[in-house]
Design an enzyme around this catalytic site. Structure first.
Site, PDB file in Angstrom:
ATOM      1  N   SER A  28      61.185  45.058  36.411  1.00  0.00           N
ATOM      2  CA  SER A  28      61.541  43.891  37.133  1.00  0.00           C
ATOM      3  C   SER A  28      61.016  43.187  37.781  1.00  0.00           C
ATOM      4  CB  SER A  28      60.947  44.972  38.584  1.00  0.00           C
ATOM      5  OG  SER A  28      59.562  45.043  39.101  1.00  0.00           O
ATOM      6  N   HIS A  29      60.606  42.208  37.238  1.00  0.00           N
ATOM      7  CA  HIS A  29      60.055  41.548  37.523  1.00  0.00           C
ATOM      8  C   HIS A  29      58.982  40.269  35.867  1.00  0.00           C
ATOM      9  CE1 HIS A  29      58.484  42.399  40.765  1.00  0.00           C
ATOM     10  NE2 HIS A  29      58.763  41.751  41.046  1.00  0.00           N
TER      11      HIS A  29
ATOM     12  N   ASP B 127      64.012  46.634  41.450  1.00  0.00           N
ATOM     13  CA  ASP B 127      63.716  48.325  41.163  1.00  0.00           C
ATOM     14  C   ASP B 127      65.365  48.579  41.601  1.00  0.00           C
ATOM     15  OD1 ASP B 127      62.161  48.345  38.970  1.00  0.00           O
ATOM     16  OD2 ASP B 127      60.538  49.016  40.109  1.00  0.00           O
TER      17      ASP B 127
HETATM   18  P1  NDP Z   1      55.174  51.739  40.688  1.00  0.00           P
HETATM   19  O1  NDP Z   1      55.038  51.961  41.392  1.00  0.00           O
HETATM   20  O2  NDP Z   1      55.940  50.947  38.947  1.00  0.00           O
HETATM   21  O3  NDP Z   1      53.612  50.994  40.022  1.00  0.00           O
HETATM   22  C1  NDP Z   1      52.359  50.733  40.944  1.00  0.00           C
HETATM   23  C2  NDP Z   1      50.930  51.286  40.386  1.00  0.00           C
HETATM   24  O4  NDP Z   1      51.018  52.719  40.087  1.00  0.00           O
HETATM   25  C3  NDP Z   1      51.267  50.111  38.928  1.00  0.00           C
HETATM   26  O5  NDP Z   1      49.210  50.167  38.737  1.00  0.00           O
HETATM   27  C4  NDP Z   1      51.578  51.852  37.865  1.00  0.00           C
HETATM   28  O6  NDP Z   1      50.420  51.701  36.764  1.00  0.00           O
HETATM   29  C5  NDP Z   1      50.416  52.460  38.453  1.00  0.00           C
HETATM   30  N1  NDP Z   1      50.986  53.681  38.012  1.00  0.00           N
HETATM   31  C6  NDP Z   1      52.719  54.065  38.346  1.00  0.00           C
HETATM   32  N2  NDP Z   1      52.838  55.020  37.820  1.00  0.00           N
HETATM   33  C7  NDP Z   1      51.604  55.957  37.404  1.00  0.00           C
HETATM   34  C8  NDP Z   1      51.041  57.291  36.852  1.00  0.00           C
HETATM   35  N3  NDP Z   1      51.945  57.925  37.073  1.00  0.00           N
HETATM   36  N4  NDP Z   1      49.647  57.660  37.450  1.00  0.00           N
HETATM   37  C9  NDP Z   1      49.322  56.348  37.705  1.00  0.00           C
HETATM   38  N5  NDP Z   1      49.455  55.369  37.919  1.00  0.00           N
HETATM   39  C10 NDP Z   1      50.709  55.000  38.216  1.00  0.00           C
HETATM   40  O7  NDP Z   1      55.159  49.398  41.529  1.00  0.00           O
HETATM   41  P2  NDP Z   1      55.984  49.225  42.768  1.00  0.00           P
HETATM   42  O8  NDP Z   1      57.160  49.290  41.400  1.00  0.00           O
HETATM   43  O9  NDP Z   1      55.308  49.490  43.506  1.00  0.00           O
HETATM   44  O10 NDP Z   1      56.020  47.744  42.285  1.00  0.00           O
HETATM   45  C11 NDP Z   1      56.568  46.764  41.020  1.00  0.00           C
HETATM   46  C12 NDP Z   1      56.362  45.401  40.872  1.00  0.00           C
HETATM   47  O11 NDP Z   1      56.926  45.124  41.962  1.00  0.00           O
HETATM   48  C13 NDP Z   1      54.400  44.947  40.992  1.00  0.00           C
HETATM   49  O12 NDP Z   1      54.302  44.621  39.857  1.00  0.00           O
HETATM   50  C14 NDP Z   1      54.384  44.158  41.851  1.00  0.00           C
HETATM   51  O13 NDP Z   1      53.407  43.139  42.246  1.00  0.00           O
HETATM   52  C15 NDP Z   1      55.954  43.790  41.959  1.00  0.00           C
HETATM   53  N6  NDP Z   1      56.495  42.912  43.621  1.00  0.00           N
HETATM   54  C16 NDP Z   1      56.667  41.678  43.873  1.00  0.00           C
HETATM   55  C17 NDP Z   1      56.261  41.633  45.113  1.00  0.00           C
HETATM   56  C18 NDP Z   1      56.647  39.797  44.767  1.00  0.00           C
HETATM   57  O14 NDP Z   1      57.249  39.573  46.429  1.00  0.00           O
HETATM   58  N7  NDP Z   1      55.906  39.017  44.313  1.00  0.00           N
HETATM   59  C19 NDP Z   1      57.338  42.452  45.893  1.00  0.00           C
HETATM   60  C20 NDP Z   1      57.112  44.013  45.368  1.00  0.00           C
HETATM   61  C21 NDP Z   1      57.110  43.990  44.480  1.00  0.00           C
HETATM   62  P3  NDP Z   1      51.108  51.236  35.364  1.00  0.00           P
HETATM   63  O15 NDP Z   1      52.330  49.253  35.470  1.00  0.00           O
HETATM   64  O16 NDP Z   1      50.536  51.031  34.127  1.00  0.00           O
HETATM   65  O17 NDP Z   1      52.452  51.842  34.950  1.00  0.00           O
HETATM   66  O1  PYC Z   2      60.763  43.791  43.702  1.00  0.00           O
HETATM   67  O2  PYC Z   2      60.204  43.226  45.521  1.00  0.00           O
HETATM   68  C1  PYC Z   2      60.339  43.024  44.658  1.00  0.00           C
HETATM   69  C2  PYC Z   2      59.990  41.903  44.964  1.00  0.00           C
HETATM   70  C3  PYC Z   2      60.216  40.927  46.271  1.00  0.00           C
HETATM   71  C4  PYC Z   2      60.123  39.442  45.428  1.00  0.00           C
HETATM   72  C5  PYC Z   2      59.854  39.600  44.372  1.00  0.00           C
HETATM   73  N1  PYC Z   2      59.908  40.917  44.063  1.00  0.00           N
END
Ligand code: NDP
Ligand code: PYC
Length: 339
Positions: free
Chosen positions: A49-50, A190
């Site tokens: 997603s990034h 996502d």
């Molecule tokens: P996920 O829900 O995919 O994963 C969250 C964390 O949980 C990760 O560290 C992941 O590890 C871990 N995880 C996932 N499944 C399991 C499992 N079954 N058991 C144990 N650990 C698990 O992430 P999000 O969808 O919440 O976020 C995705 C990305 O989006 C992040 O990198 C976040 O920084 C980014 N984001 C950026 C934003 C911005 O403003 N720049 C805003 C919002 C999100 P693993 O990676 O190894 O799967």
């Molecule tokens: O995936 O929620 C997100 C996000 C917001 C800004 C960058 N990524």
């Protein structure tokens, strides 16, 4: 971008291609290298997603004049354990790297230091920001706010961003323990990926424009909103992220900046906050062993895997076979690099 795997690129080749795209779109060589390595790392680790999915958004934001790809951050030393940075409308990652030497100096001197970045754009995953600190033996926590698309628990209007929180700690005998998660039920990226692929979401992730629960990602993107994860508990974490990333740094809240005059703008203009700790100051010289111990305990207790494990497995596969890209996505990147 979809991903059927036709082509495998080395990390260096992908980063070079992405750097070219950033430079073509008005980013300085130095900033472009940082952003390209960040984006290539996400793709390499399967943070899709990034990864390259975001390149069209970076280009569109740059073209709109909303973000300054050439910005050079101002780093201010404002206390024994406090570094402030004005990113001056540029991306967060170069601003963070500009402040890093002073931050590390303060962590070594005091055992802890904070870094408050304002007027910055973050469009990526957070784990690349914290993992390197843990690789150097420090504990790091970072938060960033984004664009208003999350309704508070029980509320009707989007106030919060998807506001992720990332944590990294050294762990004896293994890669650092790192988690990185949005405080919304699902990351916005996502939702976009699901909308493009025509997949429904699980229940409990978002509402439509009338505030009614929906599993349709298009309804969420078209005037709807996301929910915090875990009801009122995730809500408080999202609020804490706004406080640390915006109120404390001097950046904008997720619902505060106005990008309406910049058609195509996609990168949130907010702030980012870090706390970095030297764990040796705890007087516990087996800190990293203790971290390994608690990680082992949760696995022995039946947790399927630790956060970060999937990324490291994907990274190891990419080191052997290259980073998989569909030929369609590869051609899109080449077109961006040439256009
Ligand atoms: P996920 O829900 O995919 O994963 C969250 C964390 O949980 C990760 O560290 C992941 O590890 C871990 N995880 C996932 N499944 C399991 C499992 N079954 N058991 C144990 N650990 C698990 O992430 P999000 O969808 O919440 O976020 C995705 C990305 O989006 C992040 O990198 C976040 O920084 C980014 N984001 C950026 C934003 C911005 O403003 N720049 C805003 C919002 C999100 P693993 O990676 O190894 O799967
Ligand atoms: O995936 O929620 C997100 C996000 C917001 C800004 C960058 N990524």
């Amino acid at each position: 971008m979809t991903k059927t795997t036709d082509i495998h690129l080395s990390y260096a080749d992908l980063a070079a291609l992405l750097q070219k795209i950033f430079v073509r779109n008005g980013v300085s060589e130095e900033n472009a290298k940082i952003l390209a390595e960040n984006c290539a790392s996400c793709e390499r680790d399967g943070s899709l997603s990034h990864g390259i999915f975001r390149m069209a958004g970076y280009v569109s934001s740059l073209a709109s004049g909303w973000v300054d790809g050439k910005a050079v951050a101002d780093v201010e030393d404002v206390g024994p354990a406090f570094v402030r940075v004005d990113a001056k409308g540029g991306f967060t990652q170069p601003a963070m790297l500009a402040a890093r030497p002073l931050l590390i100096e303060k962590v070594k001197a005091n055992g802890v230091a904070v870094l408050a970045i304002r007027r910055s754009h973050h469009f990526s995953a957070l784990w690349p920001d914290v993992e390197p600190f843990a690789e150097e033996g420090f504990v790091a926590l970072s938060v960033v706010n984004s664009m208003a698309c999350v309704v508070p628990h029980g509320g009707k209007k989007a106030v919060f961003g998807t506001n992720p929180i990332a944590f990294a700690s050294p762990r004896a005998g293994a890669a650092p323990f790192v988690f990185d998660q949005a405080s919304s039920a699902i990351a916005h990226g996502d939702v976009q990926i699901a909308a493009r692929a025509g997949h429904d979401l699980k229940p409990g992730m978002g509402v439509d424009r009338d505030g009614q629960p929906t599993t349709d990602p298009k309804a969420i993107l078209d005037g709807g909103a996301l929910l915090p994860f875990g009801g009122h508990k995730g809500n408080s974490i999202a609020l804490m992220v706004e406080i640390l990333s915006a109120a404390l740094t001097g950046g904008y809240f997720s619902g505060e900046f106005d990008w309406s005059g910049h058609k195509g703008a996609q990168t949130p203009f907010t702030g980012q906050f870090f706390i970095v700790i030297d764990p040796e100051r705890g007087g516990n010289d087996v800190f990293a062993d203790r971290v390994a111990g608690i990680c082992d305990l949760v696995l022995e207790a039946g947790q399927e895997r630790l956060p970060g494990e999937r990324r490291h497995l994907t990274r190891a596969r990419a080191a052997e076979a290259g980073i998989p890209l569909s030929s369609e996505n590869y051609e899109k990147l080449r077109a961006l690099a040439e256009s």
